[in-house]
Design a protein around this motif. Structure first.
Motif, PDB file in Angstrom:
ATOM      1  N   LEU A   2       0.834  -1.205   0.000  1.00 37.48           N
ATOM      2  CA  LEU A   2       0.000   0.000   0.000  1.00 37.48           C
ATOM      3  C   LEU A   2       0.861   1.245   0.000  1.00 37.48           C
ATOM      4  CD1 LEU A   2      -2.788  -1.084   2.506  1.00 37.48           C
ATOM      5  CD2 LEU A   2      -3.032  -0.695   0.059  1.00 37.48           C
ATOM      6  N   LEU A   3       1.927   1.195   0.802  1.00 38.68           N
ATOM      7  CA  LEU A   3       2.873   2.301   0.831  1.00 38.68           C
ATOM      8  C   LEU A   3       3.429   2.547  -0.555  1.00 38.68           C
ATOM      9  CD1 LEU A   3       4.709   4.284   2.206  1.00 38.68           C
ATOM     10  CD2 LEU A   3       6.175   2.398   2.888  1.00 38.68           C
ATOM     11  N   ASN A   4       3.848   1.468  -1.174  1.00 38.24           N
ATOM     12  CA  ASN A   4       4.426   1.525  -2.512  1.00 38.24           C
ATOM     13  C   ASN A   4       3.455   2.138  -3.510  1.00 38.24           C
ATOM     14  OD1 ASN A   4       6.482   0.963  -4.351  1.00 38.24           O
ATOM     15  ND2 ASN A   4       6.808  -1.056  -3.494  1.00 38.24           N
ATOM     16  N   LYS A   5       2.203   1.746  -3.368  1.00 42.05           N
ATOM     17  CA  LYS A   5       1.148   2.229  -4.258  1.00 42.05           C
ATOM     18  C   LYS A   5       0.982   3.740  -4.151  1.00 42.05           C
ATOM     19  CE  LYS A   5      -3.601   0.474  -4.971  1.00 42.05           C
ATOM     20  NZ  LYS A   5      -4.557  -0.370  -4.205  1.00 42.05           N
ATOM     21  N   ARG A  45      14.458   0.011   2.524  1.00 41.88           N
ATOM     22  CA  ARG A  45      13.538  -0.170   1.416  1.00 41.88           C
ATOM     23  C   ARG A  45      13.906  -1.376   0.574  1.00 41.88           C
ATOM     24  NH1 ARG A  45      12.308   2.637  -4.376  1.00 41.88           N
ATOM     25  NH2 ARG A  45      10.577   1.248  -4.793  1.00 41.88           N
ATOM     26  N   GLN A  79      11.389  -4.321  -0.028  1.00 41.86           N
ATOM     27  CA  GLN A  79      10.888  -4.457  -1.381  1.00 41.86           C
ATOM     28  C   GLN A  79      11.070  -5.895  -1.869  1.00 41.86           C
ATOM     29  OE1 GLN A  79      10.173  -1.341  -3.219  1.00 41.86           O
ATOM     30  NE2 GLN A  79       9.387  -2.437  -4.997  1.00 41.86           N
ATOM     31  N   LEU A 124      -7.878  -4.028   2.586  1.00 35.92           N
ATOM     32  CA  LEU A 124      -7.058  -4.374   1.440  1.00 35.92           C
ATOM     33  C   LEU A 124      -6.703  -3.160   0.584  1.00 35.92           C
ATOM     34  CD1 LEU A 124      -8.895  -7.655   0.413  1.00 35.92           C
ATOM     35  CD2 LEU A 124      -6.727  -7.434   1.609  1.00 35.92           C
ATOM     36  N   GLY A 125      -7.216  -1.991   0.966  1.00 40.12           N
ATOM     37  CA  GLY A 125      -6.939  -0.793   0.196  1.00 40.12           C
ATOM     38  C   GLY A 125      -7.526  -0.852  -1.203  1.00 40.12           C
ATOM     39  N   MET A 152       1.645   8.523   8.277  1.00 38.75           N
ATOM     40  CA  MET A 152       1.635   8.709   6.824  1.00 38.75           C
ATOM     41  C   MET A 152       1.773   7.408   6.063  1.00 38.75           C
ATOM     42  SD  MET A 152       5.185  10.799   6.448  1.00 38.75           S
ATOM     43  CE  MET A 152       6.769  10.226   6.928  1.00 38.75           C
ATOM     44  N   CYS A 153       2.205   6.389   6.771  1.00 36.41           N
ATOM     45  CA  CYS A 153       2.559   5.171   6.062  1.00 36.41           C
ATOM     46  C   CYS A 153       1.491   4.113   6.087  1.00 36.41           C
ATOM     47  CB  CYS A 153       3.825   4.587   6.686  1.00 36.41           C
ATOM     48  SG  CYS A 153       4.112   2.869   6.297  1.00 36.41           S
ATOM     49  N   CYS A 154       1.351   3.474   4.940  1.00 31.34           N
ATOM     50  CA  CYS A 154       0.806   2.127   4.882  1.00 31.34           C
ATOM     51  C   CYS A 154      -0.704   2.025   5.083  1.00 31.34           C
ATOM     52  CB  CYS A 154       1.467   1.219   5.918  1.00 31.34           C
ATOM     53  SG  CYS A 154       3.235   1.423   6.017  1.00 31.34           S
ATOM     54  N   THR A 155      -1.363   3.135   5.194  1.00 33.74           N
ATOM     55  CA  THR A 155      -2.822   3.041   5.232  1.00 33.74           C
ATOM     56  C   THR A 155      -3.336   3.224   3.804  1.00 33.74           C
ATOM     57  OG1 THR A 155      -3.081   5.394   5.580  1.00 33.74           O
ATOM     58  CG2 THR A 155      -2.910   4.030   7.532  1.00 33.74           C
ATOM     59  N   PRO A 156      -4.516   2.715   3.523  1.00 36.74           N
ATOM     60  CA  PRO A 156      -5.047   2.816   2.170  1.00 36.74           C
ATOM     61  C   PRO A 156      -5.004   4.221   1.577  1.00 36.74           C
ATOM     62  CG  PRO A 156      -6.427   1.393   3.464  1.00 36.74           C
ATOM     63  CD  PRO A 156      -5.376   1.929   4.392  1.00 36.74           C
ATOM     64  N   GLY A 181      -2.937   6.672   2.438  1.00 39.97           N
ATOM     65  CA  GLY A 181      -1.591   7.259   2.418  1.00 39.97           C
ATOM     66  C   GLY A 181      -1.567   8.551   3.179  1.00 39.97           C
TER      67      GLY A 181
END
Lengths: 149, 149
Positions: A18-21, B6, B10, B57-58, B143-147, B149
């Motif tokens: 999601l972060l990447n997105k 990263r 990744q 799942l965003g 700021m990170c990782c939530t649907p 952003g």
DNA sequence: CTCATTACTTGTAATTTGCAAGTTATGTAG
DNA sequence: CTACATAACTTGCAAATTACAAGTAATGAG
């Protein structure tokens, strides 16, 4: 609360995804998640061929071919025929592609830095070592994690 | 060899994603990666609504709606109206859905067990704790990782 | 009662996908 | 040198996936 390896990895991979997105819109360029992955791998590998990058990403070569075409249209990627074997095309980033890839990388690292800010130095170090160990182990595994499974 | 957070994440996320992708063909049922994620979350959450799972799942709710329709056609998922609020549908797995989800989970855990077999008990423990810590930190980050952003 | 909001669905059009089938280049066997 | 298999990459095409816009139905607030 019991945690299986799969659960932890699944959730982490999802959050990272999601972060990447969210990191893919840089300036005017609207980059899709897959395109960002392609850029990342072209930057990381040394003069990779199409097939190499497609394999790394576990992508169908035809899909990959078309995505690269899109990236070339966006002037982010360059395709150079390999003199020694003219079936092969070498992929590289243009100046603009390098910039965009760098900007995405910067944003990702900023985000991750915030994530790691909740840990002390010892924890940080442990987590990094653990990730390395996990990656190495995944590489060792025969059945796991390769494109062909 | 210098490793940034990263890069490690990744590559790990990609490998795990590929693993996940390969785990989706169970018997006659051909399950896509996204569908497998949906099944996983329905199994994990307690009587989730459509919106809840889509958010986790965003995913866009309209895309999600159609994917659920596909899963219902495959007789893997059930949609039950919530009596207290009839706008809401509760998602659950059918018997077959539970079986398929369990089979995928089994396969994933078998694979991961092989990956962890390259570590000793102490390393295993450390890696698991690190993953937990990382997940917790990701959750803490705004700021990170939530649907969204 | 009216109107905003929420949860979910459908219309539609664009994008993405992967198989099959093609092209071109290389290597190999006779 | 001439097949012939193989490898790297591209295109045709049909199906799946996607997301915005617009819709329905239910709830809640004034």
């Amino acid at each position: 609360m019991e945690h299986e390896p799969r659960e932890l990895l699944q959730i982490m991979a999802r959050r990272f995804g999601l972060l990447n997105k969210n990191c893919c819109s840089i300036g005017n360029n609207d980059i899709s998640l897959i395109q960002s992955h392609i850029l990342y791998e072209i930057a990381r590998q040394h003069q990779p061929s199409m097939q190499q990058v497609a394999d790394t990403l576990g992508m169908d070569i035809t899909t990959f071919s078309r995505q690269v075409q899109t990236l070339i249209k966006k002037k982010l990627v360059k395709k150079t025929p390999l003199p020694e074997d003219r079936r092969v095309y070498i992929l590289s980033l243009t100046v603009e592609g390098t910039f965009v890839t760098g900007a995405i990388d910067q944003m990702m690292n900023d985000y991750l830095e915030e994530v790691f800010s909740f840990m002390n130095d010892f924890e940080k170090e442990t987590v990094m070592r653990s990730l390395k160990l996990l990656n190495d182990s995944m590489l060792k595994s025969k059945m796991c994690c390769t494109p062909m499974g």
